[in-house]
Design a protein around this motif. Structure first.
Motif, mmCIF file in Angstrom:
data_model
loop_
_atom_site.group_PDB
_atom_site.id
_atom_site.type_symbol
_atom_site.label_atom_id
_atom_site.label_comp_id
_atom_site.label_asym_id
_atom_site.label_seq_id
_atom_site.Cartn_x
_atom_site.Cartn_y
_atom_site.Cartn_z
ATOM 1 N N ASP A 234 0.744 -1.272 0.043
ATOM 2 C CA ASP A 234 0.129 -0.012 0.136
ATOM 3 C C ASP A 234 1.030 1.193 0.012
ATOM 4 N N VAL A 235 0.589 1.948 -0.792
ATOM 5 C CA VAL A 235 1.624 3.090 -1.078
ATOM 6 C C VAL A 235 0.777 4.254 -1.256
ATOM 7 N N LEU A 236 1.527 5.038 -0.108
ATOM 8 C CA LEU A 236 0.729 6.858 -0.344
ATOM 9 C C LEU A 236 1.847 7.613 -0.604
ATOM 10 N N ILE A 237 1.442 8.268 -1.910
ATOM 11 C CA ILE A 237 2.495 9.685 -2.574
ATOM 12 C C ILE A 237 1.348 11.191 -1.884
ATOM 13 N N THR A 238 2.427 11.927 -1.503
ATOM 14 C CA THR A 238 2.239 13.051 -1.699
ATOM 15 C C THR A 238 2.579 13.961 -2.654
ATOM 16 N N GLY A 239 1.733 14.726 -3.154
ATOM 17 C CA GLY A 239 2.296 15.767 -4.187
ATOM 18 C C GLY A 239 1.652 15.194 -5.956
ATOM 19 N N ALA A 240 0.769 15.825 -6.256
ATOM 20 C CA ALA A 240 0.147 15.479 -7.551
ATOM 21 C C ALA A 240 1.054 16.346 -9.101
ATOM 22 N N GLY A 241 2.062 16.334 -8.645
ATOM 23 C CA GLY A 241 2.796 17.240 -10.095
ATOM 24 C C GLY A 241 3.028 15.656 -10.728
ATOM 25 N N PRO A 242 3.954 15.886 -12.453
ATOM 26 C CA PRO A 242 3.940 15.055 -12.744
ATOM 27 C C PRO A 242 5.355 14.231 -12.384
ATOM 28 N N ILE A 243 5.741 14.475 -11.315
ATOM 29 C CA ILE A 243 6.730 13.234 -11.794
ATOM 30 C C ILE A 243 5.970 12.515 -10.364
ATOM 31 N N GLY A 244 4.905 13.223 -9.304
ATOM 32 C CA GLY A 244 3.954 12.462 -8.601
ATOM 33 C C GLY A 244 2.585 11.998 -8.957
ATOM 34 N N ILE A 245 2.531 12.430 -10.308
ATOM 35 C CA ILE A 245 2.237 11.309 -11.035
ATOM 36 C C ILE A 245 2.478 10.353 -11.949
#
Length: 352
Positions: free
Chosen positions: A172-183
């Motif tokens: 289960d992965v949590l990503i903070t920040g949906a800029g191009p690299i986050g996406i």
């Protein structure tokens, strides 16, 4: 040739005509096809952040790019490792020019070179019709990787490098920040077989982009909303992996609060100033926090190419990150779009 340059201190750039560059010893000349706009370019344009003092003006910007080799400089054909370089090949380019002599370089850790110089920051970059780079920095792309995808390989490499810091399969992965690299990290995590991928951001447009590449939940960074999503996804003890791409202090604290004991937290987002986090929880939960910078030279490049050339689905997911395309004459609109916070990756087409 055309070149988008920083000609004086202060906000602004100029699209000017300058002579074509001539490759020196061990360099190659590249006809630029596409360039992507990066946060670094925006700082240079605005003349804020770390831009003042980092450049010797006048200087051409641009470090995310693809192009075609049009000239091999003196000595290149005699260099070991240059045997695969030929005129007409499409290449991406590693933006860090390393010294080759420091301890990290000699140990095969060029991405941690203590004397690294940035293309488009410390030497002329690729916002131009032509650019010269050391031959070692050229990464030859297979035919399946077109000019646009090849120009994404700098930020894609950052995403791959970040994702490689932890096992993602079944996690289960949590990503903070949906800029191009986050996406891109969402797409890579799903491609790697993550159980659930949740991403947070303040921008609804970017959250929608993340949903389109496979995010199980794309949410505002609100603790109660995140808890509800965890219940829905049956994440009972916390996330196994945290990827921080925003640089926001609250984002790192969110990872600390919502990741499981023993989780790996990989940090690529650059904060603008020092900040405090709850170190007691980091220690008692045995969290591993690892900073990530750039790409491993050049193992990340191999992995990024192998992943991209073997998966049409991943290629299309990555291509969806490109939301706007401009010509060099439209550079002011391109920078305004990139700085609006509503765009994904903004491209400039130097073939027009």
């Amino acid at each position: 040739m055309r070149a988008l340059r920083k000609t004086s201190e202060g906000p602004g750039l100029e699209l000017v005509e300058i002579p074509e560059p001539v490759p020196g010893w061990g360099e190659i000349k590249i006809r630029v096809e596409r360039t992507g706009l990066c946060g670094t370019d925006l700082h240079i344009y605005r003349w804020d952040g770390g831009a003042p003092g980092a450049m010797t003006l006048p200087q051409t910007l641009g470090h995310e790019f693809s192009g075609v080799i049009v000239e091999l400089g003196p000595g290149v054909e005699d260099e070991k490792g240059a045997e695969d370089l030929r005129l007409g090949q499409r290449v991406s380019v590693e933006g860090h020019v390393v010294c080759g002599r420091c301890r990290n370089c000699r140990a095969g850790r060029g991405h941690m070179c203590v004397r690294s110089k940035g293309i488009g920051v410390n030497r002329d970059g690729a916002f131009a019709d032509y650019v010269v780079v050391p031959f070692e920095n050229a990464w030859v792309q297979p035919d399946t990787i077109d000019a646009e995808l090849a120009a994404l390989f700098d930020p894609l490499g950052n995403a791959v490098h970040t994702c490689q810091q932890a096992t993602l399969t079944g996690q289960d992965v949590l990503i903070t920040g949906a800029g191009p690299i986050g996406i891109m990290c969402v797409a890579l995590a799903k491609h790697a077989g993550a159980r659930h991928v949740v991403i947070t951001d303040l921008n609804e447009d970017r959250l929608d982009m993340a949903r389109k590449v496979g995010a199980d939940r794309a949410l505002q960074p609100d603790a109660e909303v995140l808890r509800e999503a965890m219940v829905e996804l049956r994440i009972r003890e916390g996330f196994d992996v945290g990827l921080e791409l925003s640089g926001a202090p609250s984002a790192l604290q969110m990872l600390v609060d919502f990741c499981n004991h023993g989780a790996m937290l990989a940090l690529l987002g650059l904060p603008t100033k020092p900040f405090a986090i709850e170190w007691g929880k980091v220690i008692t939960h045995m969290l591993t926090i690892k900073g990530v910078y750039g790409r491993e030279m050049y193992d990340t490049w191999y992995v990024a190419t192998f992943l991209t050339e073997t998966s049409p689905e991943l290629r299309e997911a990555l291509r969806s990150v490109i939301t706007h395309r401009f010509t060099p004459d439209q550079w002011e609109e391109a920078f305004a779009t990139a700085g609006s916070g509503r765009a994904g990756k903004v491209m400039i087409d130097w073939e027009k």
